[in-house]
Motif scaffolding. Structure first.
Motif, PDB file in Angstrom:
ATOM      1  N   UNK A 106     -32.392 -57.257  21.772  1.00 52.59           N
ATOM      2  CA  UNK A 106     -31.164 -56.386  20.783  1.00 52.59           C
ATOM      3  C   UNK A 106     -30.818 -55.212  21.499  1.00 52.59           C
ATOM      4  N   UNK A 107     -31.516 -54.609  22.338  1.00 48.72           N
ATOM      5  CA  UNK A 107     -31.400 -53.108  22.690  1.00 48.72           C
ATOM      6  C   UNK A 107     -30.615 -53.324  24.064  1.00 48.72           C
ATOM      7  N   UNK A 108     -30.398 -54.295  24.786  1.00 47.62           N
ATOM      8  CA  UNK A 108     -29.666 -54.343  25.945  1.00 47.62           C
ATOM      9  C   UNK A 108     -28.619 -55.114  25.803  1.00 47.62           C
ATOM     10  N   UNK A 116     -27.375 -57.618  30.868  1.00 48.75           N
ATOM     11  CA  UNK A 116     -28.789 -57.399  31.158  1.00 48.75           C
ATOM     12  C   UNK A 116     -29.570 -58.478  30.520  1.00 48.75           C
ATOM     13  N   UNK A 117     -29.103 -59.083  29.375  1.00 52.67           N
ATOM     14  CA  UNK A 117     -29.763 -59.990  28.807  1.00 52.67           C
ATOM     15  C   UNK A 117     -29.538 -61.508  29.777  1.00 52.67           C
ATOM     16  N   UNK A 167     -25.632 -57.282  21.810  1.00 56.25           N
ATOM     17  CA  UNK A 167     -25.888 -58.482  20.811  1.00 56.25           C
ATOM     18  C   UNK A 167     -25.229 -58.162  19.279  1.00 56.25           C
ATOM     19  N   UNK A 168     -25.470 -57.037  18.970  1.00 55.41           N
ATOM     20  CA  UNK A 168     -25.290 -56.665  17.539  1.00 55.41           C
ATOM     21  C   UNK A 168     -23.557 -56.324  17.530  1.00 55.41           C
ATOM     22  N   UNK A 169     -22.916 -56.408  18.554  1.00 53.59           N
ATOM     23  CA  UNK A 169     -21.561 -56.079  18.747  1.00 53.59           C
ATOM     24  C   UNK A 169     -20.930 -57.372  19.039  1.00 53.59           C
ATOM     25  N   UNK A 216     -38.652 -47.773  26.168  1.00 56.28           N
ATOM     26  CA  UNK A 216     -39.081 -46.586  25.641  1.00 56.28           C
ATOM     27  C   UNK A 216     -37.939 -45.774  25.088  1.00 56.28           C
ATOM     28  N   UNK A 217     -36.497 -46.029  26.110  1.00 56.42           N
ATOM     29  CA  UNK A 217     -35.649 -45.115  25.770  1.00 56.42           C
ATOM     30  C   UNK A 217     -34.811 -45.585  24.232  1.00 56.42           C
ATOM     31  N   UNK A 218     -35.278 -46.827  23.688  1.00 53.63           N
ATOM     32  CA  UNK A 218     -34.703 -47.256  22.410  1.00 53.63           C
ATOM     33  C   UNK A 218     -35.826 -46.784  21.441  1.00 53.63           C
TER      34      UNK A 218
END
Ligand code: ATP
Ligand code: MG
Lengths: 247, 407
Positions: free
Chosen positions: A100-102, A106-107, A143-145, B14-16
């Motif tokens: 979810x954070x990338x 990147x995924x 992903x959330x976008x 970590x940055x998240x």
């Protein structure tokens, strides 16, 4: 020459929950050839996911043997299984399961990192794959976008990153509307035709199952029937419960 | 190459993180702050002291009385058995002893143009023995001349007395008042770097004895050894002779004989004790910090169970997952360490400035070195990594199916 890529011999999966024993898969035999497109259908709780996870080396049988490209995966340790999952198999999940954070790029790059591919090559291939699934304008989106259909296309691009020979998809269209579902299925059947990628897919939706070459009907942990899409008649759809419980 | 990419993934994770998880590195931060500030100041103090004593001259021996468990020139005078001119004669008879200088020191009030301030008044006999005292004080003149034979009401003043103690500068030829007696300033010392010496005034010892009406007692004896004699050996002999003369038992002496290297050692060992205590406290806070990091890492593993399952499904090995989480944990510790180093050095620098302001001389110089900075940061990284081992093991040991099913 048989060209068998996946072979299951009397495969069982039993969950021992102390008081109860759940026999999720009960003596399944399968023989999937390279380039096959197999759909697995069956009522909820019939053991489809359990079976698919074992074929995908995410789980091991309680009894019986599974052969991938003639290798008995029951004899392998965790790091060998990880290598098979990374190199030979591509996974597509109902819930997409993107990080979810990338972002999308990147995924798609991630599986290639685990195979120690060079950065430059990774980026090139990831961009290419995202372009192939029609997301060249969404590479830097998280992903959330993205819409559900777009997320699933990112997931397909990710599954293809290491040029797998087998694609495993557990209800890949389960969370999608019929239009997005169709787009995803068109992508998969194109892959199956052009690249000869073997596809094993679980679905409740007869319209999705029609993309496959053969359909395995599973009931109570056993393969009940193997039919052609043209034989998917009303009685059978009713028997396996259709997709009514899903939505 | 793969290691490098996995490293980046760990940092990216970590940055998240939410702010909350950064709070857990407070323990590491405090621990590293304490250690760095302490080492920086302790080392700085040691540097300053060593520098001072190194110039004393390695062939000088100091003898002073001890009173009330303390040994200092001032305490020496008021002890029950102070050193006297008799002791001086005993010492002069020891083989290898060259010149013995007697020195008396006491606090006194000094007046100048109607202003008054506290100073240390030192009495030394003009001539060659005075040089031993000045050498061991590390005192050099910045202006004027030294005290010489025949001087009576003449004084050589410390740097602070000349420049900062009074509203007006005291210059050569000015008159200052000590015990209602006027003294003419004939010389000014350069800055020495410790408050006592920079605030001292040196006058002829005979004059001082008359003024304070004290004919016998001595605060301190400075002596140098003849060429070819082992300083430590001579110091030992002095101790023995004095013990005999004063009829004292070994271990119960009321005097102390020390050489320059003794003093450095004593100071070093006091510093070591202080450092050990603070390092102990820092270790506790590092431990607490480590547990805090472990806790957030367990939380992170739980929150990311499905992601871990997914990574395994797309080819991550157990070792990959282990590495990613340990890196994340290590970097979490390292961030605490970097901030801690910055704050620690800041504190040390502030103490340096404060001490310099207060005493007018740099007693402590904040010691800043690559070894200290790099060492502290590396250490915090290691503490973080160690704290992350168990959570990372849990993450890497997750079964793929179960991790993927996790809600
Ligand atoms: N980890 C587990 N522990 C215990 N029982 C399990 C576990 N996983 C699956 N089961 C049981 O095994 C049986 C088959 O489950 P499975 O998930 O394979 O069904 P499915 O055919 O995929 O169903 P659905 O269509 O609802 O996804 C069910 O009865 C389920 O409760
Ligand atoms: Mg299922």
């Amino acid at each position: 020459m048989t060209n068998t890529i996946v072979k299951l011999k009397n495969v069982w999966r039993v969950y021992d929950l102390g008081k109860v024993r759940v026999e999720a898969v009960r003596g399944v035999n399968m023989d999937i050839k390279k380039g096959d497109f197999v759909a697995i259908m069956g009522p909820s709780g019939s053991g489809k996911t359990t079976l698919l996870n074992m074929i995908g080396c995410l789980d091991v049988p309680s009894k019986g043997n599974i052969y991938l490209k003639n290798h008995n995966i029951g004899m392998m340790n965790e790091s060998n299984l990880a290598m098979i999952r990374g190199k030979i198999i591509g996974f597509i999940f109902q819930t997409y399961n993107l990080m979810p954070t990338i972002n999308a790029l990147d995924n798609v790059e991630l599986p290639m990192i685990f195979q120690d591919m060079e950065k430059e090559e990774r980026m090139k291939r990831a961009k290419r794959l995202l372009t192939d699934v029609g997301l060249e304008k969404r590479m830097s989106h998280k992903p959330t976008e993205l819409s559900g259909g777009q997320q699933q296309r990112v997931a397909i691009a990710r599954a293809l990153a290491n040029k797998p020979e087998i694609l495993i998809a557990d209800e890949p269209t389960g969370n999608l509307d019929s239009k997005s579902g169709k787009e995803v299925m068109n992508l998969l059947s194109e892959l199956n035709k052009k690249m000869e990628t073997t596809i094993i897919l679980v679905t409740h939706d007869p319209n999705i199952a029609k993309y496959a070459k053969t359909i395995n009907i599973i009931r109570d942990g056993k393969i009940n029937k193997i039919i052609k899409p043209s034989e998917l008649k009303k009685e059978i759809i009713e028997e396996i419960g259709g997709n009514d419980h899903e939505k | 190459m793969k290691i490098f990419d996995l490293f980046l993934i760990g940092i990216r994770n970590l940055s998240h993180r939410r702010l909350r998880s950064y709070l857990t590195m407070l323990g590491i931060l405090i621990g590293i702050t304490a250690v760095v500030a302490l080492i920086s100041m302790g080392q700085g103090m040691e540097d300053a002291i060593t520098e001072q004593f190194e110039s004393v001259g390695s062939n000088i021996i100091m003898v002073m009385g001890s009173g009330g468990g303390m040994s200092s020139p001032i305490m020496s005078m008021v002890s029950e058995k102070p050193l006297t001119v008799k002791d001086k004669e005993v010492i002069e008879s020891v083989k290898g002893v060259n010149l013995v200088a007697e020195y008396i020191i006491m606090s006194a009030t000094v007046g100048f143009h109607g202003e008054r301030t506290d100073a240390f008044l030192g009495g030394a006999s003009p001539g060659p023995t005075r040089e031993i005292i000045e050498a061991s004080m590390n005192a050099y003149r910045e202006a004027g001349r030294e005290l010489k034979e025949g001087d009576r009401y003449k004084a050589v003043i410390g740097n602070n007395i000349a420049h900062t103690a009074f509203e007006r500068e005291v210059t050569i030829g000015d008159k200052i008042t000590l015990f209602d007696q006027e003294f003419r300033v004939v010389g000014i010392y350069k800055k020495i770097g410790n408050a006592m010496d920079d605030n001292s005034i040196m006058i002829p010892i005979d004059i001082m004895r008359d003024l304070i009406d004290e004919k016998e007692k001595i605060s301190m004896l400075y002596l140098n050894t003849k060429k070819g004699y082992d300083v430590e050996k001579v110091a030992e002999n002095i101790e023995e002779k004095l013990r005999d003369y004063r009829d004292e038992d070994e271990g119960d002496e009321t005097f102390v004989v020390s050489t320059a290297s003794d003093l450095i050692e004593t100071f070093g060992s006091i510093l070591n004790i202080v450092q050990a205590v603070v390092v102990g406290l820092a270790a506790i806070s590092l431990l607490v910090g480590g547990v805090g990091i472990m806790n957030t890492m367990y939380m992170a593993v739980m929150e990311r169970t499905r992601e871990i399952g997914t990574m395994k499904a797309i080819g991550a090995t157990n070792a990959d997952i282990l590495f990613i989480f340990i890196v994340e944990s290590g970097v979490l510790g390292m961030i605490g360490g970097i901030i801690g180093v910055a704050i620690g050095l800041g504190i040390s620098k502030m103490v340096e400035i404060a001490v310099t302001q207060f005493y007018g001389s740099p007693l402590i110089k904040a010691h800043i070195s690559l070894v200290l900075v790099g060492g502290a940061i590396a250490f915090s990284f290691i503490v973080g990594m160690i704290s992350g081992i168990l959570p990372a093991k849990q993450a890497s040991g997750l079964k793929p199916v179960e991790a993927l099913r996790y809600e």
